[in-house]
Design a protein around this motif. Structure first.
Motif, PDB file in Angstrom:
ATOM      1  N   VAL A  81       0.837  -1.197   0.000  1.00  0.00           N
ATOM      2  CA  VAL A  81       0.000   0.000   0.000  1.00  0.00           C
ATOM      3  C   VAL A  81       0.872   1.248   0.000  1.00  0.00           C
ATOM      4  O   VAL A  81       1.988   1.245   0.535  1.00  0.00           O
ATOM      5  CB  VAL A  81      -0.946   0.035   1.226  1.00  0.00           C
ATOM      6  N   ASN A  82       0.354   2.314  -0.609  1.00  0.00           N
ATOM      7  CA  ASN A  82       1.037   3.601  -0.610  1.00  0.00           C
ATOM      8  C   ASN A  82       0.677   4.368   0.658  1.00  0.00           C
ATOM      9  O   ASN A  82      -0.496   4.450   1.023  1.00  0.00           O
ATOM     10  CB  ASN A  82       0.609   4.418  -1.832  1.00  0.00           C
ATOM     11  N   LEU A  83       1.688   4.938   1.308  1.00  0.00           N
ATOM     12  CA  LEU A  83       1.481   5.626   2.577  1.00  0.00           C
ATOM     13  C   LEU A  83       1.970   7.068   2.510  1.00  0.00           C
ATOM     14  O   LEU A  83       3.021   7.356   1.926  1.00  0.00           O
ATOM     15  CB  LEU A  83       2.221   4.901   3.701  1.00  0.00           C
ATOM     16  N   GLU A  84       1.188   7.968   3.119  1.00  0.00           N
ATOM     17  CA  GLU A  84       1.590   9.370   3.235  1.00  0.00           C
ATOM     18  C   GLU A  84       1.014   9.944   4.523  1.00  0.00           C
ATOM     19  O   GLU A  84      -0.175   9.793   4.801  1.00  0.00           O
ATOM     20  CB  GLU A  84       1.091  10.196   2.040  1.00  0.00           C
ATOM     21  N   ARG A  85       1.865  10.609   5.298  1.00  0.00           N
ATOM     22  CA  ARG A  85       1.391  11.323   6.474  1.00  0.00           C
ATOM     23  C   ARG A  85       0.695  12.608   6.051  1.00  0.00           C
ATOM     24  O   ARG A  85       0.951  13.149   4.974  1.00  0.00           O
ATOM     25  CB  ARG A  85       2.564  11.667   7.397  1.00  0.00           C
ATOM     26  N   ALA A  86      -0.187  13.103   6.925  1.00  0.00           N
ATOM     27  CA  ALA A  86      -0.842  14.378   6.646  1.00  0.00           C
ATOM     28  C   ALA A  86       0.219  15.462   6.504  1.00  0.00           C
ATOM     29  O   ALA A  86       1.255  15.447   7.177  1.00  0.00           O
ATOM     30  CB  ALA A  86      -1.817  14.719   7.768  1.00  0.00           C
ATOM     31  N   MET A  87      -0.060  16.424   5.637  1.00  0.00           N
ATOM     32  CA  MET A  87       0.902  17.482   5.365  1.00  0.00           C
ATOM     33  C   MET A  87       1.082  18.367   6.590  1.00  0.00           C
ATOM     34  O   MET A  87       0.111  18.816   7.203  1.00  0.00           O
ATOM     35  CB  MET A  87       0.414  18.326   4.186  1.00  0.00           C
ATOM     36  N   ALA A  88       2.335  18.637   6.950  1.00  0.00           N
ATOM     37  CA  ALA A  88       2.629  19.530   8.068  1.00  0.00           C
ATOM     38  C   ALA A  88       2.523  20.985   7.617  1.00  0.00           C
ATOM     39  O   ALA A  88       2.843  21.322   6.474  1.00  0.00           O
ATOM     40  CB  ALA A  88       4.041  19.261   8.593  1.00  0.00           C
ATOM     41  N   ALA A  89       2.043  21.845   8.514  1.00  0.00           N
ATOM     42  CA  ALA A  89       1.971  23.273   8.194  1.00  0.00           C
ATOM     43  C   ALA A  89       3.370  23.772   7.872  1.00  0.00           C
ATOM     44  O   ALA A  89       4.336  23.511   8.593  1.00  0.00           O
ATOM     45  CB  ALA A  89       1.398  24.046   9.379  1.00  0.00           C
ATOM     46  N   GLY A  90       3.502  24.448   6.758  1.00  0.00           N
ATOM     47  CA  GLY A  90       4.806  24.948   6.345  1.00  0.00           C
ATOM     48  C   GLY A  90       5.601  23.957   5.521  1.00  0.00           C
ATOM     49  O   GLY A  90       6.725  24.251   5.117  1.00  0.00           O
ATOM     50  N   GLY A  91       5.015  22.766   5.266  1.00  0.00           N
ATOM     51  CA  GLY A  91       5.704  21.767   4.467  1.00  0.00           C
ATOM     52  C   GLY A  91       5.656  22.093   2.987  1.00  0.00           C
ATOM     53  O   GLY A  91       4.905  22.961   2.543  1.00  0.00           O
ATOM     54  N   ARG A  92       6.453  21.377   2.203  1.00  0.00           N
ATOM     55  CA  ARG A  92       6.475  21.587   0.756  1.00  0.00           C
ATOM     56  C   ARG A  92       5.211  20.994   0.124  1.00  0.00           C
ATOM     57  O   ARG A  92       4.812  19.882   0.447  1.00  0.00           O
ATOM     58  CB  ARG A  92       7.712  20.943   0.130  1.00  0.00           C
ATOM     59  N   PHE A  93       4.621  21.749  -0.784  1.00  0.00           N
ATOM     60  CA  PHE A  93       3.413  21.295  -1.469  1.00  0.00           C
ATOM     61  C   PHE A  93       3.825  20.719  -2.815  1.00  0.00           C
ATOM     62  O   PHE A  93       3.734  21.360  -3.847  1.00  0.00           O
ATOM     63  CB  PHE A  93       2.448  22.468  -1.658  1.00  0.00           C
ATOM     64  N   GLY A  94       4.276  19.463  -2.810  1.00  0.00           N
ATOM     65  CA  GLY A  94       4.843  18.890  -4.018  1.00  0.00           C
ATOM     66  C   GLY A  94       3.835  18.347  -5.007  1.00  0.00           C
ATOM     67  O   GLY A  94       4.142  18.187  -6.185  1.00  0.00           O
ATOM     68  N   GLY A  95       2.612  18.029  -4.560  1.00  0.00           N
ATOM     69  CA  GLY A  95       1.630  17.445  -5.457  1.00  0.00           C
ATOM     70  C   GLY A  95       0.481  18.413  -5.714  1.00  0.00           C
ATOM     71  O   GLY A  95       0.683  19.479  -6.290  1.00  0.00           O
ATOM     72  N   HIS A  96      -0.732  18.035  -5.263  1.00  0.00           N
ATOM     73  CA  HIS A  96      -1.869  18.937  -5.338  1.00  0.00           C
ATOM     74  C   HIS A  96      -2.746  18.685  -4.119  1.00  0.00           C
ATOM     75  O   HIS A  96      -2.421  17.846  -3.278  1.00  0.00           O
ATOM     76  CB  HIS A  96      -2.645  18.745  -6.654  1.00  0.00           C
ATOM     77  N   ILE A  97      -3.837  19.415  -3.977  1.00  0.00           N
ATOM     78  CA  ILE A  97      -4.695  19.262  -2.805  1.00  0.00           C
ATOM     79  C   ILE A  97      -5.365  17.897  -2.837  1.00  0.00           C
ATOM     80  O   ILE A  97      -6.158  17.604  -3.726  1.00  0.00           O
ATOM     81  CB  ILE A  97      -5.767  20.370  -2.758  1.00  0.00           C
ATOM     82  N   VAL A  98      -5.028  17.070  -1.855  1.00  0.00           N
ATOM     83  CA  VAL A  98      -5.599  15.727  -1.742  1.00  0.00           C
ATOM     84  C   VAL A  98      -6.245  15.610  -0.362  1.00  0.00           C
ATOM     85  O   VAL A  98      -5.577  15.814   0.653  1.00  0.00           O
ATOM     86  CB  VAL A  98      -4.516  14.637  -1.917  1.00  0.00           C
TER      87      VAL A  98
END
Length: 207
Positions: A81-98
């Motif tokens: 499975v693909n895993l991603e943590r929730a985006m941290a405030a101030g983190g890089r926005f590398g993809g799009h709004i998910v």
């Protein structure tokens, strides 16, 4: 909120089916390295809540509604499975709004490898096709991708294509994509809001 940049390819260690729910134990050393109770982790694009964690693994409860609306219903022990943590405030926005809110399930209808990339075609449910545009964003199993082509011809009806670079093939589950596999789809939320607002605006105040 997530960005669709997969951090880690994890593995389902165990699945327990409960009354109108299921509990998954998932191995993901990276995403659990700073985990806390109640954190959100996207699993194949589905936002789930951490209820237990330790030793590089975490546990999530998946209700019947989520099982019915996503491809998680068909996954068990040993599945990647693909895993991603929730985006941290101030983190890089590398993809799009998910959001991690799956809109529907698509089916892979073809996988066409070439020397430098692989084109994957996915059949899209008819009620989602209107949100998909060429060169727009789509989330497939939690991966932020750019739509390289769309169409309606053929036995599968509406479809989209994405072109996968070697890194995406190596670091995500789409590297093992096969025809007939079911994948979670989340369309661009901005398109849904625009449709809603435009529809409401065109009808308000009119007889």
């Amino acid at each position: 909120m997530f960005t669709g940049i997969v951090e880690e390819r994890g593995e389902i260690v165990a699945r327990d089916d409960l009354a109108e729910a299921a509990r998954f134990r998932i191995r993901g050393p990276l995403v659990t390295s700073d985990a806390s109770f109640g954190d959100s982790i996207a699993v194949n694009g589905v936002c789930l809540t951490v209820v237990e964690f330790g030793d590089g693994e975490f546990t999530v409860d998946v209700m019947a509604e989520t099982l019915d609306r996503s491809s998680l219903t068909g996954l068990g022990a040993g599945a990647a499975v693909n895993l991603e943590r929730a985006m941290a405030a101030g983190g890089r926005f590398g993809g799009h709004i998910v959001q991690g809110h799956v809109d529907g399930v698509g089916t892979i209808v073809s996988v066409s490898p070439s020397e430098n990339w692989t084109v994957v075609r996915v059949a899209v449910p008819a009620d989602l096709a209107r949100y998909v545009v060429e060169k727009g964003s789509i989330t497939i199993d939690g991966i932020s991708l750019t739509v390289s082509a769309i169409g309606t011809a053929g036995e599968y009806g509406d479809w989209l294509e994405v072109s996968l670079i070697p890194t995406t093939l190596a670091e995500t589950t789409l590297g093992a994509a096969v025809e007939g596999a079911r994948v979670n789809l989340e369309v661009d939320v901005i398109a849904k809001y625009v449709e809603r607002l435009t529809g409401a605006g065109s009808n308000e105040g009119r007889a």
